[in-house]
Design an enzyme around this catalytic site. Structure first.
Site, PDB file in Angstrom:
ATOM      1  N   THR A 155       0.695  -1.180  -0.060  1.00 40.01           N
ATOM      2  CA  THR A 155      -0.070  -0.157   0.006  1.00 40.01           C
ATOM      3  C   THR A 155       0.853   1.327  -0.115  1.00 40.01           C
ATOM      4  OG1 THR A 155      -0.176   0.026   2.301  1.00 40.01           O
ATOM      5  CG2 THR A 155      -1.802  -1.035   1.391  1.00 40.01           C
ATOM      6  N   GLU A 173      -5.826  -3.814  -0.246  1.00 44.59           N
ATOM      7  CA  GLU A 173      -6.032  -4.915   0.777  1.00 44.59           C
ATOM      8  C   GLU A 173      -7.187  -5.702   0.263  1.00 44.59           C
ATOM      9  OE1 GLU A 173      -5.356  -1.856   1.472  1.00 44.59           O
ATOM     10  OE2 GLU A 173      -4.258  -1.638   3.229  1.00 44.59           O
ATOM     11  N   LYS A 176     -14.184  17.609  11.275  1.00 45.73           N
ATOM     12  CA  LYS A 176     -15.123  17.215  12.248  1.00 45.73           C
ATOM     13  C   LYS A 176     -15.363  18.752  12.728  1.00 45.73           C
ATOM     14  CE  LYS A 176     -13.520  12.754  13.584  1.00 45.73           C
ATOM     15  NZ  LYS A 176     -12.425  12.052  13.555  1.00 45.73           N
ATOM     16  N   TRP A 206     -19.912  15.650  11.311  1.00 50.14           N
ATOM     17  CA  TRP A 206     -18.947  15.494  10.153  1.00 50.14           C
ATOM     18  C   TRP A 206     -19.230  15.928   9.021  1.00 50.14           C
ATOM     19  CZ3 TRP A 206     -17.158   9.530  10.740  1.00 50.14           C
ATOM     20  CH2 TRP A 206     -16.541   9.358  11.926  1.00 50.14           C
TER      21      TRP A 206
END
Ligand code: ADP
Length: 551
Positions: free
Chosen positions: A186, A335, A444, A449
């Site tokens: 990654t 992944e 935030k 959010w």
């Protein structure tokens, strides 16, 4: 009681054998690193992959050994995909866009035995060679005529010379389908990159998904321009899926500029393509700069897979209107091999007006068979699939990692086998997922959010905006508020007040950015994502006009 069905292992070699036998003349077309277009069929790809397997055997490569590549999308890289994994060794595709110290770390961590690389990367390999402790030899993926003079890379071999003398006679070994086949790190925007180790079984199962109508729908009817690199999450599984179904492959080599992409699409009559949003921005720019192009006549694209980052609505609309192409908005991660969700429509959407259909396409799509998905709150409780609640996305399935190479990062699954993706999303009652953010990028504001992705998508709909990024910056009252950074289109200026008015009504009022900054460029990761860590660092002391006495 066990079933009475043969348990022939699912091996990558079976893909190329099938393609060679039943689609032997179907082309793999490459714009080579050396320049000219190269073309041959799956039969030749198989034969040369076998020559490579013979050569690697002579070099002493053993099952499980890692073979590194620093290479573009070319037929030679495809030969490594099949030759290396087919013989039981592990193909380790390295992203050359990483920083040299990351490449050095990755190759050493993987303990690569040989490193195959394209001419483009010769200067990089020259620098890295002394640091690569496990690499016994370097193979330059070109012919004798193009070998550079005066190159200081030790134990350097020419690819065509390495395989040229070998026989095409090679019997792929049979082994356990759980055997490791390839390794992909990654990009590690935080900390060191971590390796995802795929198996033959996971790769084959994922390939079936690539070839289903509701996956990527790849088939022998397709001429597929693979812009997503072979070093980025297995080019989203297409190199394997294409052999499974006999799709024509078109490989762009190093030329990813708008003009080269446009010309390959046109000349190879591609009806299917895949890439991250930034490559499409480059192609759009080329089209804009060349108004005499007859796009409708030149480009036959029917399906365009966009993933890696959110596909902005304006991009989906433009493909729809100007190119008559359907954007399959896809989501996944290294992944996950990488496919998780694909944005195909359901029968009930077919009659929707374009605007409402694009509302559906803008979401990241529905989960494919093979992947289970859920969203959870901070306490790990599953949230409603109502299209409103958003939470951490968790997945499990037979092509999802169960741990990183050499145990890096520790335990990655919870007790029930779920992998936390790091993405935050909603799931609607039809199963469409919409990513609102990476969990670390979400803004935030006063305990609520704000989705940076939604804001960015809205901002790139403004005609003068080329690219946009939204980050949270400190605000004493609200903790964080959104700051919008935009790059104007070439030759245009962005009127901030007009942009703010444009955004009104497109996002909730309290989501509107507190300020807009026009910038010349935005930093990207090695896989083309906005590098928000760097932006946050760059703007950490930025004083919002709304912060007042707070700052
Ligand atoms: P890397 O981190 O190496 O670039 P990945 O391609 O595996 O590699 O990155 C996966 C991440 O990319 C996902 O977890 C998600 O945050 C983001 N991503 C992928 N596809 C999309 C999409 N369609 N919309 C929004 N984000 C996406």
């Amino acid at each position: 009681m066990l079933g009475l069905i043969q348990d022939r292992p699912l091996l990558i070699s079976s893909l190329i054998e099938y393609a060679a036998l039943y689609h032997g003349d179907t082309e793999i077309v490459t714009r080579t690193v050396e320049g000219p277009i190269h073309r041959y069929g799956y039969r030749q790809l198989r034969d040369r992959a076998k020559q490579l397997a013979n050569a690697l055997t002579k070099l002493g490569v053993k099952p499980g050994d890692r073979i590194g590549t620093l290479a573009w999308n070319t037929y030679r890289h495809m030969e490594l995909y099949y030759g290396v994994s087919g013989m039981g060794a592990v193909l380790h595709t390295i992203n050359p866009r990483l920083f040299p110290e990351q490449i050095d770390y990755i190759a050493n961590h993987a303990e690569d035995q040989y490193l195959f690389f394209d001419l483009t990367f010769a200067p990089l390999v020259e620098k890295l060679a002394p640091l690569l402790k496990t690499v016994k030899g370097f193979v330059l993926m070109t012919d004798k005529a193009h070998m550079p003079a005066g190159c200081t890379i030790p134990n350097l071999v020419c690819y065509e010379e390495l395989i040229g003398a070998e026989s095409t006679d090679y019997t792929w070994p049979d082994f356990d389908e759980l055997t490791a086949s390839s390794l992909c790190y990654t990009s590690g925007t935080t900390g060191n990159p971590k390796g995802v180790l795929y198996s033959h079984r996971s790769t084959l199962l994922h390939s079936f998904c690539v070839c289903t109508r509701d996956g990527l729908g790849l088939s022998s009817y397709d001429s597929a321009l693979v812009i997503v690199p072979l070093f980025h999450a297995n080019a989203w599984g297409v190199p394997y899926g294409a052999a499974m179904c006999g799709a024509k492959l078109v490989l762009p080599g190093p030329a990813l500029d708008g003009k080269s992409v446009y010309e390959l699409l046109r000349d190879e009559k591609c009806n299917f393509s895949l890439g991250v949003p930034t490559v499409w921005l480059a192609m759009f720019q080329y089209v804009d700069q060349n108004p005499s192009l007859d796009v409708k006549k030149d480009i036959l694209l029917q399906r365009v897979v966009i993933g890696g980052s959110a596909a902005p609505r304006a991009m989906i609309e433009r493909f729809d209107k100007q190119f008559s192409s359907y954007v399959i908005h896809a989501w996944g991660m290294t992944e996950m091999s990488p496919l998780g969700t694909t944005g195909n429509l359901l029968p009930k959407h077919m009659t929707l007006p374009a605007d409402q259909r694009i509302d559906v396409q803008q979401k990241q799509g529905r989960v494919v068979y093979g992947v289970e998905i859920k969203i959870t709150d901070d306490a790990g409780q599953e949230l409603a699939r109502d299209g409103k609640a958003f939470g951490d996305v968790k997945v499990r399935g037979p092509w999802i990692t169960k741990g990183y190479f050499k145990g890096e990062g520790g335990k990655v699954l919870d007790d029930d086998g779920w992998f936390t993706t790091g993405d935050v999303a909603t799931l609607d009652p039809d199963g469409y997922m919409q990513i609102t953010d990476r969990s670390k990028d979400v803004i935030k504001s006063g305990g609520e959010w704000i989705s940076s992705i939604d804001l960015e998508n809205a901002a790139v709909g403004f005609p003068a905006v080329h690219e946009a990024a939204v980050i949270g910056v400190f605000h004493a009252k609200w903790q964080e508020r959104p700051l919008l950074l935009v790059i104007p289109k070439p030759g245009q200026t962005v009127d901030k007040a007009a942009l703010m008015t444009f955004l009104e009504g497109k996002v909730a009022k309290w989501w509107l950015p507190d300020d807009i900054v026009v910038v010349d460029e935005l930093p990207h990761t090695a896989t083309g994502k906005l590098l928000k860590i760097k932006l946050r660092e760059q703007f950490k002391d930025y004083k919002l006009p709304t912060a007042g006495a707070a700052a």
